[in-house]
Design an enzyme around this catalytic site. Structure first.
Site, mmCIF file in Angstrom:
data_model
loop_
_atom_site.group_PDB
_atom_site.id
_atom_site.type_symbol
_atom_site.label_atom_id
_atom_site.label_comp_id
_atom_site.label_asym_id
_atom_site.label_seq_id
_atom_site.Cartn_x
_atom_site.Cartn_y
_atom_site.Cartn_z
ATOM 1 N N LYS A 89 0.736 -1.083 -0.012
ATOM 2 C CA LYS A 89 -0.266 0.090 -0.086
ATOM 3 C C LYS A 89 0.747 1.359 -0.087
ATOM 4 C CE LYS A 89 -3.253 -2.298 2.744
ATOM 5 N NZ LYS A 89 -3.913 -2.397 4.310
ATOM 6 N N GLY A 90 1.963 1.098 0.386
ATOM 7 C CA GLY A 90 2.792 2.138 0.852
ATOM 8 C C GLY A 90 3.062 3.529 -0.425
ATOM 9 N N GLU A 126 8.080 2.417 -5.324
ATOM 10 C CA GLU A 126 7.856 2.132 -4.333
ATOM 11 C C GLU A 126 8.062 3.081 -3.234
ATOM 12 O OE1 GLU A 126 7.482 0.142 -2.010
ATOM 13 O OE2 GLU A 126 8.542 -1.709 -2.154
ATOM 14 N N ASP A 127 7.505 2.862 -2.116
ATOM 15 C CA ASP A 127 7.735 3.921 -0.993
ATOM 16 C C ASP A 127 9.070 4.120 -0.540
ATOM 17 O OD1 ASP A 127 7.583 1.637 0.173
ATOM 18 O OD2 ASP A 127 6.086 2.386 1.491
ATOM 19 N N ASP A 151 14.394 -0.648 1.576
ATOM 20 C CA ASP A 151 15.258 -0.927 2.866
ATOM 21 C C ASP A 151 16.176 -1.901 2.760
ATOM 22 O OD1 ASP A 151 15.816 -1.320 5.710
ATOM 23 O OD2 ASP A 151 13.962 -2.150 6.230
ATOM 24 N N LYS A 168 17.274 3.381 1.908
ATOM 25 C CA LYS A 168 18.234 3.480 3.262
ATOM 26 C C LYS A 168 19.501 2.542 2.703
ATOM 27 C CE LYS A 168 14.394 2.575 6.483
ATOM 28 N NZ LYS A 168 13.878 1.777 7.320
ATOM 29 N N PHE A 174 13.492 4.029 11.088
ATOM 30 C CA PHE A 174 12.087 3.699 10.806
ATOM 31 C C PHE A 174 11.181 5.082 10.644
ATOM 32 C CE2 PHE A 174 7.783 2.329 10.894
ATOM 33 C CZ PHE A 174 8.016 0.890 10.003
ATOM 34 N N ASP A 191 3.614 3.271 6.810
ATOM 35 C CA ASP A 191 2.866 3.078 7.790
ATOM 36 C C ASP A 191 3.639 2.462 9.005
ATOM 37 O OD1 ASP A 191 3.193 0.656 6.449
ATOM 38 O OD2 ASP A 191 1.794 -0.382 7.884
ATOM 39 N N ARG A 196 -0.267 6.593 7.699
ATOM 40 C CA ARG A 196 -0.029 6.899 5.991
ATOM 41 C C ARG A 196 -0.594 8.019 5.572
ATOM 42 N NH1 ARG A 196 1.381 1.685 3.716
ATOM 43 N NH2 ARG A 196 0.267 -0.094 4.769
HETATM 44 P P1 IMP Z 1 12.727 -4.280 2.027
HETATM 45 O O1 IMP Z 1 12.228 -5.526 1.272
HETATM 46 O O2 IMP Z 1 13.452 -4.672 3.200
HETATM 47 O O3 IMP Z 1 13.462 -3.250 1.286
HETATM 48 O O4 IMP Z 1 11.443 -3.462 2.558
HETATM 49 C C1 IMP Z 1 10.678 -2.874 1.668
HETATM 50 C C2 IMP Z 1 9.294 -2.580 2.402
HETATM 51 O O5 IMP Z 1 9.495 -2.451 3.925
HETATM 52 C C3 IMP Z 1 8.776 -1.130 1.981
HETATM 53 O O6 IMP Z 1 8.028 -1.342 0.863
HETATM 54 C C4 IMP Z 1 8.088 -0.641 3.179
HETATM 55 O O7 IMP Z 1 6.606 -1.265 3.055
HETATM 56 C C5 IMP Z 1 8.745 -1.447 4.467
HETATM 57 N N1 IMP Z 1 9.446 -0.724 5.120
HETATM 58 C C6 IMP Z 1 10.829 -0.616 5.105
HETATM 59 N N2 IMP Z 1 11.210 0.525 5.798
HETATM 60 C C7 IMP Z 1 10.176 1.048 6.378
HETATM 61 C C8 IMP Z 1 10.259 2.366 7.311
HETATM 62 O O8 IMP Z 1 10.930 2.831 7.535
HETATM 63 N N3 IMP Z 1 8.957 2.565 7.588
HETATM 64 C C9 IMP Z 1 7.711 2.051 6.829
HETATM 65 N N4 IMP Z 1 7.852 1.016 6.059
HETATM 66 C C10 IMP Z 1 9.292 0.505 5.916
HETATM 67 MG MG MG Z 2 5.808 -1.047 0.997
#
Ligand code: IMP
Ligand code: MG
Length: 181
Positions: free
Chosen positions: A45-46, A100-101, A104, A132, A153, A160, A166
């Site tokens: 949803k982000g 993407e939002d 990470d 990040k 975070f 969210d 959000r």
């Molecule tokens: P990744 O697979 O570790 O890159 O995570 C990506 C997903 O984790 C993003 O699409 C977000 O939905 C969520 N996410 C990662 N970091 C944050 C944050 O700081 N705040 C909120 N959601 C996060």
């Molecule tokens: Mg996401």
């Protein structure tokens, strides 16, 4: 308004800063697309808030699709990506812009790219509002990054914490909890 026990959030990236950067990204994406139509795929949803602002700054013909994924519980990535909603359209031969939002660890992006490449789009580019770099352990490269941030975070502007915050018009960080009465 005090709300005992509730997370306290301070502004980290203001809505003005976001709007300015989104406009730049839109121009860059439009230049790179050279008039070719795009299929913009928002990751739910982000990404819904960012996508809504970004597409209004892109100056080539486009259509919008959504995919749903979930990998987070609380502030921790489970590392286990689940598709909660697949694309409704065929992307074979299309120029895809994945939105993407936040990236990470990048595991979600790697997973999605592997999944979408099998469907033979003409190209796939990645755009994320936030990244990040310290947390990355990904194979894919990100084509467009709004802001690089530290390994902390954040919430708001689509992001969210367990489904909340959000709707904040800015990106904020959690600085603790309001004290209990
Ligand atoms: P990744 O697979 O570790 O890159 O995570 C990506 C997903 O984790 C993003 O699409 C977000 O939905 C969520 N996410 C990662 N970091 C944050 C944050 O700081 N705040 C909120 N959601 C996060
Ligand atoms: Mg996401």
């Amino acid at each position: 308004m005090r709300n005992p026990g509730a997370p306290r959030i301070e502004t980290f990236i203001s809505s003005e800063q976001i709007a300015q950067r989104v406009a730049q990204l839109g121009r860059q994406i439009s230049d790179d697309a050279r008039g070719q139509p795009l299929v913009v795929v928002g990751i739910l949803k982000g990404a819904f808030v960012f996508l809504a602002d970004l597409v209004r700054r892109i100056d080539v013909p486009l259509s919008i699709e959504f995919m749903g994924v979930s990998s987070y519980v609380g502030t921790q990535s489970t590392g286990h990506v689940q598709i909660t909603r697949d694309l409704a359209a065929d992307i074979q031969g299309a120029h895809v812009l994945l939105v993407e939002d936040i990236v990470d660890t990048g595991k979600t992006m790697d997973f999605l790219l592997d999944l979408l490449r099998v469907r033979q789009p003409a190209s796939i580019r990645l755009c994320t509002l936030l990244s990040k770099p310290e947390a990355h352990c990904m194979r894919s490269k990100i084509d467009y990054v709004g802001f690089e941030i530290g390994d902390e975070f954040v919430v708001g502007y689509g992001l969210d914490l367990d489904g909340r915050f959000r709707e904040l018009p800015y990106v904020g960080r959690i600085t603790g909890n309001d004290p209990s009465p």
